[in-house]
Scaffold this motif. Structure first.
Motif, PDB file in Angstrom:
ATOM      1  N   MET A 128      54.216  10.972  34.639  1.00  0.00           N
ATOM      2  CA  MET A 128      53.822  12.373  34.578  1.00  0.00           C
ATOM      3  C   MET A 128      53.971  12.944  33.173  1.00  0.00           C
ATOM      4  SD  MET A 128      52.289  13.903  36.801  1.00  0.00           S
ATOM      5  CE  MET A 128      51.983  14.464  38.489  1.00  0.00           C
ATOM      6  N   ARG A 131      49.490  14.130  28.659  1.00  0.00           N
ATOM      7  CA  ARG A 131      48.329  13.346  28.243  1.00  0.00           C
ATOM      8  C   ARG A 131      48.362  13.145  26.735  1.00  0.00           C
ATOM      9  NH1 ARG A 131      43.254  13.031  30.793  1.00  0.00           N
ATOM     10  NH2 ARG A 131      42.160  12.977  28.810  1.00  0.00           N
ATOM     11  N   ARG A 148      42.180   9.476  26.307  1.00  0.00           N
ATOM     12  CA  ARG A 148      40.810   9.893  26.616  1.00  0.00           C
ATOM     13  C   ARG A 148      40.649  11.317  26.139  1.00  0.00           C
ATOM     14  NH1 ARG A 148      40.524   8.632  32.602  1.00  0.00           N
ATOM     15  NH2 ARG A 148      38.798  10.076  32.564  1.00  0.00           N
ATOM     16  N   PRO A 149      39.563  11.583  25.424  1.00  0.00           N
ATOM     17  CA  PRO A 149      39.407  12.913  24.825  1.00  0.00           C
ATOM     18  C   PRO A 149      39.397  14.016  25.867  1.00  0.00           C
ATOM     19  CG  PRO A 149      37.392  11.612  24.612  1.00  0.00           C
ATOM     20  CD  PRO A 149      38.447  10.707  25.128  1.00  0.00           C
ATOM     21  N   ASN A 150      39.931  15.134  25.522  1.00  0.00           N
ATOM     22  CA  ASN A 150      39.944  16.299  26.397  1.00  0.00           C
ATOM     23  C   ASN A 150      38.559  16.936  26.417  1.00  0.00           C
ATOM     24  OD1 ASN A 150      40.031  19.146  26.972  1.00  0.00           O
ATOM     25  ND2 ASN A 150      42.245  18.902  27.113  1.00  0.00           N
ATOM     26  N   LEU A 151      37.959  16.930  27.604  1.00  0.00           N
ATOM     27  CA  LEU A 151      36.585  17.406  27.698  1.00  0.00           C
ATOM     28  C   LEU A 151      36.459  18.897  27.448  1.00  0.00           C
ATOM     29  CD1 LEU A 151      35.092  15.451  30.684  1.00  0.00           C
ATOM     30  CD2 LEU A 151      34.931  14.997  28.244  1.00  0.00           C
ATOM     31  N   ALA A 152      37.440  19.647  27.892  1.00  0.00           N
ATOM     32  CA  ALA A 152      37.365  21.093  27.700  1.00  0.00           C
ATOM     33  C   ALA A 152      37.308  21.410  26.207  1.00  0.00           C
ATOM     34  CB  ALA A 152      38.557  21.780  28.355  1.00  0.00           C
ATOM     35  N   ALA A 153      38.134  20.710  25.454  1.00  0.00           N
ATOM     36  CA  ALA A 153      38.157  20.941  24.005  1.00  0.00           C
ATOM     37  C   ALA A 153      36.836  20.530  23.376  1.00  0.00           C
ATOM     38  CB  ALA A 153      39.303  20.161  23.374  1.00  0.00           C
ATOM     39  N   ASN A 177      33.906  20.304  24.821  1.00  0.00           N
ATOM     40  CA  ASN A 177      32.847  21.223  25.239  1.00  0.00           C
ATOM     41  C   ASN A 177      32.929  22.536  24.478  1.00  0.00           C
ATOM     42  OD1 ASN A 177      31.975  19.345  27.063  1.00  0.00           O
ATOM     43  ND2 ASN A 177      32.953  20.307  28.830  1.00  0.00           N
ATOM     44  N   LEU A 178      34.136  23.013  24.307  1.00  0.00           N
ATOM     45  CA  LEU A 178      34.312  24.272  23.598  1.00  0.00           C
ATOM     46  C   LEU A 178      33.816  24.139  22.166  1.00  0.00           C
ATOM     47  CD1 LEU A 178      35.349  27.101  23.251  1.00  0.00           C
ATOM     48  CD2 LEU A 178      37.642  26.185  22.822  1.00  0.00           C
ATOM     49  N   ALA A 211      24.535   8.235  33.921  1.00  0.00           N
ATOM     50  CA  ALA A 211      25.719   7.538  33.423  1.00  0.00           C
ATOM     51  C   ALA A 211      25.381   6.695  32.194  1.00  0.00           C
ATOM     52  CB  ALA A 211      26.310   6.668  34.525  1.00  0.00           C
ATOM     53  N   ILE A 244      26.222  16.568  38.581  1.00  0.00           N
ATOM     54  CA  ILE A 244      26.900  17.316  39.624  1.00  0.00           C
ATOM     55  C   ILE A 244      25.914  17.629  40.734  1.00  0.00           C
ATOM     56  CG2 ILE A 244      27.935  19.548  40.157  1.00  0.00           C
ATOM     57  CD1 ILE A 244      29.476  19.413  37.664  1.00  0.00           C
ATOM     58  N   ASP A 287      28.195  27.529  37.884  1.00  0.00           N
ATOM     59  CA  ASP A 287      28.192  28.307  36.674  1.00  0.00           C
ATOM     60  C   ASP A 287      27.186  27.683  35.712  1.00  0.00           C
ATOM     61  OD1 ASP A 287      28.724  29.632  34.337  1.00  0.00           O
ATOM     62  OD2 ASP A 287      30.818  29.870  34.889  1.00  0.00           O
ATOM     63  N   GLN A 324      26.576  28.050  32.830  1.00  0.00           N
ATOM     64  CA  GLN A 324      27.025  27.741  31.478  1.00  0.00           C
ATOM     65  C   GLN A 324      27.572  26.328  31.355  1.00  0.00           C
ATOM     66  OE1 GLN A 324      31.317  29.128  30.230  1.00  0.00           O
ATOM     67  NE2 GLN A 324      30.481  30.503  31.749  1.00  0.00           N
TER      68      GLN A 324
END
Lengths: 323, 323
Positions: free
Chosen positions: B1, B4, B51-56, B58-59, B91, B98, B114, B116
């Motif tokens: 735990m 990441r 593994r890269p953070n997708l949120a970062a 994408n932002l 892929a 989605i 969403d 966006q």
DNA sequence: CTGAAAGCGCTTACAG
DNA sequence: CTGAAAGCGCTTACAG
């Protein structure tokens, strides 16, 4: 095609700071921002058509409020309602629901889903024993309650007992079971419940969930002396195969042979005669499972649930010809 | 735990800067980072399970490499293969897919998605005329080619002509059409193609795509003098209703009446006799549609596509009894 | 060939 | 009651 407005734009228009916008729009302004300022912020946000950038929020918060629904195949007739039930609960609680069709023939390795974007998993373990989703919280549907994760189940044993009771009441004693050749809790339980209801007098054959395979299995059960007067099928598709076997042997349903299914999918009423079967509360199952998952995400330990099905008696069952 | 690992952690382990990690892992190191450094970075990333953070990402990038598949209902038997085809292409190109089940009875307003978070939409317009996804790029499946968006279609007209040709060759002249009461291009085309093949001699009735409704419509066509010798149904479910009507009137299929379907779903072989129908290349359709959408996203204008179906002759069609 | 820095848009302590 | 600032983890000019 102009740039999306940001909270900074809203702040400018409302004449406040960007942090105030954030607080107000998050609904945390109570006692911290005075009413007229709140007003102005909401007004400005509405005028600009502002919607917060999810990537930024997720990055900042480190969470996504998104949950994954793993389904063995998109075309299983039960999964539409399960999704609908789960999606509604998720939406009510501000969660997104992503459907992940899990190819029957592929392991989790092929999964495209990035576990980092997901906070929890709703899985129907009909897939097989696979329940490894890293250390993500999981709720299992239609799965062995002995699993470490909470399970939300159909009461398949009760359903099978209802079928057995119906058949017994009609006078059937020699029962054939066309069982699904699928290693899943849901089918094991069906088999056990049926065997318990007709101890010693049950003959069984397994078949893939597939019309042609089921036809073969039913034929093997039927085409011999002392054949069963009723065929209990593990699901409606298998029952369609049993119909074909009966027809091939010139047996009338229900005159010479009673047949039952399980699931009550479209097929059940497309067949002739229409099929006696068990209707499963799939939408309810999806909703209950999503509720349980949200509980789990909230740090609580939701109880397992078992939802009763309903015996739907149609024209495929009748008293045996010669008792 | 534990936390990441981030690119910063990888940098520390590899003994390089965080930006070098980013460049190397993005595959943009060619001629900019020397081989042994690259090695070290990959090695460290692997060791840490980075593994890269997708949120970062994408932002930072302002894009998500995610595409939406809108399906009218999860249970439509064709959508499993469509998804499979589309998902594989996505892929391969590093895109996520989605699935958004669009309730038949709800407008886009209820949509949880969403926009966006999405870069493009794959839609099957069987839903109705709704094709409004803001200004997102859209590719339409099984839809009117006159639409502003690129369309990837089954050749339904060709399929219907194949059925008509098959029936005509058997000697049928009086044809009944049990049409789907759904306002969609795909069904309009089926009706027109059939009418063109049997000018003047076609009788038609519409029904919801539903066994009971189709049974009623077929009954109306059949239960009168000069009844058709063949019933062409807009899809396999409707054909199941036609079977029921025939049985109610004591008509043998195919002795007294030929019946055809469209789609070749599970039902087609569950029925007795098995149904002559058109098999549609659904997985191929999904793949072609995704390919077109990625083209569109790349700024190109993909051509429309029409994929031929295949006539599957089974036992539900035969020469008419009395020509 | 490599690193330091800016900035994507948000939320949340922290100051005032 | 409100604002200035830090920082989530990335990518990409820019300097050296």
């Amino acid at each position: 095609m102009s740039k999306r407005p940001t909270s900074r734009d809203v702040a400018r228009v409302a004449g406040v700071s960007q942090s105030t916008v954030s607080i107000v729009l998050a609904g945390k302004a109570e006692g911290r921002v005075k009413p007229e300022t709140r007003q102005a912020v909401h007004e400005a946000a509405r005028r600009l058509g502002y919607r917060p950038n999810l990537a930024a929020r997720n990055l900042r918060l480190g969470r996504t409020r998104t949950v994954l629904l793993v389904v063995p195949t998109l075309t299983g007739p039960v999964f539409g309602p399960i999704y609908a039930g789960a999606a509604e609960v998720a939406a009510d609680r501000g969660f997104g629901l992503i459907v992940h069709p899990w190819p029957d023939d592929a392991g989790p390795a092929r999964s495209q889903v990035d576990t980092q974007a997901i906070e929890g998993v709703l899985a129907s373990s009909i897939v097989g024993g696979v329940t490894d989703f890293g250390d993500l919280p999981v709720v299992l549907m239609d799965s062995d309650p002995a699993a470490p994760a909470p399970t939300i189940n159909f009461d398949v044993a009760g359903g099978m007992r209802a079928i057995a009771g119906h058949l017994a009441a009609l006078g059937h004693r020699r029962i054939g079971h066309v069982a699904a050749a699928v290693d899943a809790w849901t089918f094991r339980v069906r088999g056990e419940a049926l065997a318990d209801a007709f101890p010693g007098s049950l003959v069984r054959r397994t078949a893939a969930i597939d019309v042609a395979a089921a036809r073969q299995a039913a034929l093997a059960l039927l085409d011999r002396p002392g054949r069963p007067s009723a065929l209990v099928c593990d699901d409606d598709v298998i029952a369609a195969g049993a119909y074909k076997a009966a027809r091939a042997l010139g047996l009338d349903i229900p005159g010479d042979l009673s047949v039952t299914g399980f699931d009550d999918v479209l097929l059940a009423t497309a067949l002739e005669p229409e099929l006696t079967t068990i209707r499963l509360p799939a939408e309810h199952l999806g909703a209950a499972a999503m509720t349980a998952l949200l509980e789990l995400l909230g740090g609580r330990r939701p109880p397992g649930v078992s939802l009763p099905g309903e015996l739907i008696v149609r024209r495929s069952t009748a008293p045996p010809a010669s008792p």
